[in-house]
Design a protein around this motif. Structure first.
Motif, PDB file in Angstrom:
ATOM      1  N   GLY A 490       0.798  -1.218   0.000  1.00 39.37           N
ATOM      2  CA  GLY A 490       0.000   0.000   0.000  1.00 39.37           C
ATOM      3  C   GLY A 490       0.831   1.268   0.000  1.00 39.37           C
ATOM      4  N   CYS A 491       2.139   1.138   0.271  1.00 41.09           N
ATOM      5  CA  CYS A 491       3.021   2.308   0.311  1.00 41.09           C
ATOM      6  C   CYS A 491       3.564   2.640  -1.075  1.00 41.09           C
ATOM      7  N   HIS A 492       4.187   3.812  -1.180  1.00 44.80           N
ATOM      8  CA  HIS A 492       4.748   4.268  -2.450  1.00 44.80           C
ATOM      9  C   HIS A 492       6.260   4.095  -2.532  1.00 44.80           C
ATOM     10  N   LEU A 493       6.944   4.118  -1.372  1.00 41.70           N
ATOM     11  CA  LEU A 493       8.415   4.070  -1.387  1.00 41.70           C
ATOM     12  C   LEU A 493       8.941   3.535  -0.055  1.00 41.70           C
ATOM     13  N   GLY A 494       9.940   2.643  -0.129  1.00 40.14           N
ATOM     14  CA  GLY A 494      10.636   2.162   1.059  1.00 40.14           C
ATOM     15  C   GLY A 494      12.008   2.804   1.149  1.00 40.14           C
ATOM     16  N   ILE A 495      12.409   3.222   2.354  1.00 42.75           N
ATOM     17  CA  ILE A 495      13.667   3.969   2.538  1.00 42.75           C
ATOM     18  C   ILE A 495      14.565   3.205   3.516  1.00 42.75           C
ATOM     19  N   PHE A 496      15.718   2.697   3.018  1.00 39.25           N
ATOM     20  CA  PHE A 496      16.603   1.863   3.838  1.00 39.25           C
ATOM     21  C   PHE A 496      18.084   2.178   3.554  1.00 39.25           C
ATOM     22  N   PRO A 497      18.550   3.389   3.861  1.00 37.60           N
ATOM     23  CA  PRO A 497      19.938   3.770   3.543  1.00 37.60           C
ATOM     24  C   PRO A 497      20.916   3.351   4.645  1.00 37.60           C
ATOM     25  N   SER A 498      21.039   2.061   4.869  1.00 38.45           N
ATOM     26  CA  SER A 498      21.770   1.540   6.026  1.00 38.45           C
ATOM     27  C   SER A 498      23.264   1.859   5.993  1.00 38.45           C
TER      28      SER A 498
END
Length: 607
Positions: A490-498
């Protein structure tokens, strides 16, 4: 006279026993690795494949189905263990592929535990601290694994069929050196998904990758009070015939912290299920976006409203490691994004979800109350709708002027008053909550402290709004009431800049769900993408450069990318979703399982 040649077995002709602390027992990412890989391994090894994990009753009741037919190689060895007084269980793990599983209760007798602790100290210098429950369970599990390996190896001597003993992580490896030495017919493979030292040091040292060559593993293990775990891990890596890890980044940790460079890189995949028609990706996204809308309405509309058709849903998720998971970087970029959207008067909003696990007391009463009152508003509206339905029809057909009746007059005063009073009790003058739960140590929470410091506190004029949800999303969750995978879709973007991420399942899960994702070149997944997917950005995978850029430069870089994503047109985002799902096929276990097959072949042919 010629010597008879030994038969050259293929890996899939062997018995394959895969041991992990997270078999039928979800703790972290290894559970996903084992669970999603099992079907592909079952397709290759069939009934020769069996998983072994710890027996915890509450987990087993939900995921494990006992078998009564014990007339199989694995069933027979469990009967032997039971005759020895061991609490062993044989059955099927209720996941795709339904693999055989053996579960061993790690809570062994106190005198046996103490004897095993002494043996580990005497032989391997593994010291166990009194009162460490996890370490006690791990030692108990290892003791039982040694008996299982010996009994199964003895049972298969006559067949001459190779037996591969594959261990994941230190929790299943306390006795791997002994198993390897005492059972020459077992071929051992050890996989580390993240070194213990790497996880601890990276969270406290911004120059981790620059200094890794010069760090002394034992000194660092003592410094962070993880010497037993580090020794278990190091001993297992060096004892196994084949050592593997999930990425080239983690291979460097193995070289410096474990004293062995892995022979094989075995990256993590997923079991990818594609939709046959492209527009289904968008339809599913729309369906679950509507469910997220319901949460957002309850959370924000009590205080003020905004246009949901002009709202994008971003999220990050995973273990709470503020620096390692890139929460610090993400927050800085969101602050810059908020400022830029306001300055340029962009008519769009972003709701950013932080989904992680953090100790908390309870869900805030305000969050539950808002959800409850909203549901009462919904029920009242439905009753009004039902009440006026027949009246609207009659008034319409009986109206000689052929005009639409005045709807307001069709509603009884009782329902008007009830709806007005419900709405009055729902509306608030305060700002929306930042955190849905009351945290145990709220004053020292890095996320909340950052948000308060930057005044990114869900004001009406903020274009970026925050929902900090310190618990996992599940159908039992009273605020969301949906599966985590549905939430992702349902989301538009996942953010994972580990900053530290041996592999990184979360961006891959996004791709498989048709959701574009941000990763970093310091994650195993991001590093892999840069090397093997040259057109990754077109496929909706944005890789932040954390290896050579300063923190300030990276935040600006990330904020600019987020801004460009926000101003994209709807059609562009739909096309990117389809390309993201297309790209996920390259990470299917039907491709990546070959890395493990290669490791198994190397093990059985090693003299």
């Amino acid at each position: 006279m010629n010597k008879r040649k030994k038969p050259r077995y293929k890996a899939e002709d062997s018995f394959l026993i895969e041991v992990a602390w997270e078999v039928c027992h979800q703790v972290g990412g290894i559970y996903t690795v084992i669970k999603t890989k099992a079907k592909e391994i079952c397709n290759i090894w069939h009934d020769n494949y069996c998983l072994v994990g710890p027996y915890f009753k509450s987990h087993a009741e939900a995921e494990f189905e006992p078998l009564t037919d014990m007339n199989t190689p694995y069933g027979r060895v469990v009967k032997k263990l039971q005759r020895l007084g061991i609490d062993a269980h044989y059955g099927k793990w209720l996941i795709a592929g339904r693999p055989q599983a053996i579960l061993l209760n790690p809570h062994i007798k106190e005198d046996v535990l103490e004897s095993e602790k002494f043996r580990l100290w005497e032989k391997h210098r593994i010291e166990s601290h009194h009162g460490d429950q996890l370490l006690n369970e791990v030692i108990g599990f290892g003791y039982l694994l040694q008996i299982l390996a010996q009994e199964f190896g003895q049972g298969q001597k006559k067949t001459k069929q190779p037996v591969i003993w594959h261990v994941h992580e230190w929790m299943s490896a306390t006795t791997l050196p002994d198993i390897n030495k005492e059972n020459p017919n077992l071929k051992t493979v050890f996989t580390t998904h993240a070194t213990m030292l790497g996880r601890y040091i990276s969270g406290n040292n911004d120059k981790f990758y620059e200094q890794i060559k010069n760090l002394n593993w034992l000194e660092e293990a003592k410094k962070y009070h993880i010497e037993p775990q580090a020794r278990i891990e190091r001993n297992a890596a060096n004892a196994a015939q084949i050592c593997t890890t999930v990425s080239e980044i983690t291979a460097k940790e193995c070289q410096y912290f474990l004293g062995r460079k892995p022979e094989i890189i075995s990256p993590n995949g997923l079991s990818i299920e594609r939709f046959s028609i492209l527009h289904e990706v968008q339809n599913i996204h729309q369906q679950f976006k509507e469910e997220i809308h319901q949460f957002v309405i309850a959370h924000f509309f009590q205080h003020y409203t905004f246009d949901l058709d002009k709202t994008l849903y971003f999220f990050t998720s995973g273990r709470y490691e503020y620096h390692n998971k890139g929460f610090d970087l993400t927050l800085e970029a969101l602050s810059k994004l908020n400022k830029k959207l306001i300055e340029e008067n962009i008519d769009k909003n972003v709701v950013m979800f932080f989904i992680t696990r953090k100790p908390c007391n309870h869900i805030r009463p305000q969050a539950l109350e808002s959800r409850g009152i909203l549901e009462e508003v919904r029920q009242t509206c439905e009753k009004i709708e039902k009440q006026i339905g027949d009246k609207l029809f009659y008034e319409t057909v009986a109206n000689e002027n052929q005009k639409l009746p005045e709807i307001n007059k069709l509603v009884e005063d009782y329902w008007k008053l009830r709806l007005r009073r419900t709405l009055q009790s729902w509306k608030r003058e305060s700002l929306p909550l930042l955190a849905t739960h009351q945290l145990v140590d709220e004053e020292n929470d890095e996320i909340l402290n950052f948000l308060q410091k930057r005044k990114l506190n869900n004001k009406k004029e903020d274009k970026v709004k925050i929902v900090y949800h310190p618990d996992f999303i599940s159908p039992m969750n009273p605020l969301f009431g949906m599966e985590y995978g549905q939430f992702v879709r349902g989301c538009h973007l996942g953010i994972f800049p580990s900053f530290y991420e041996p592999w990184g399942y979360t961006p891959l899960e996004c791709l498989a769900s048709g959701v574009p994702a941000i990763t970093s070149d310091l994650s195993g997944f991001g590093d892999y993408v840069l090397k093997y997917l040259p057109e990754h950005q077109e496929a909706g995978i944005y890789v932040v450069n954390r290896k050579s850029e300063s923190f300030s430069s990276i935040t600006s870089q990330l904020a600019n990318f987020l801004f460009s994503f926000v101003i994209k047109g709807r059609r562009d985002r739909i096309n990117m979703r389809n390309r993201s799902e297309d790209a996920s096929e390259k990470f299917d276990w039907n491709i990546f399982a070959n890395h493990y097959r290669k490791a198994y072949n190397a093990a059985i042919h090693q003299e």
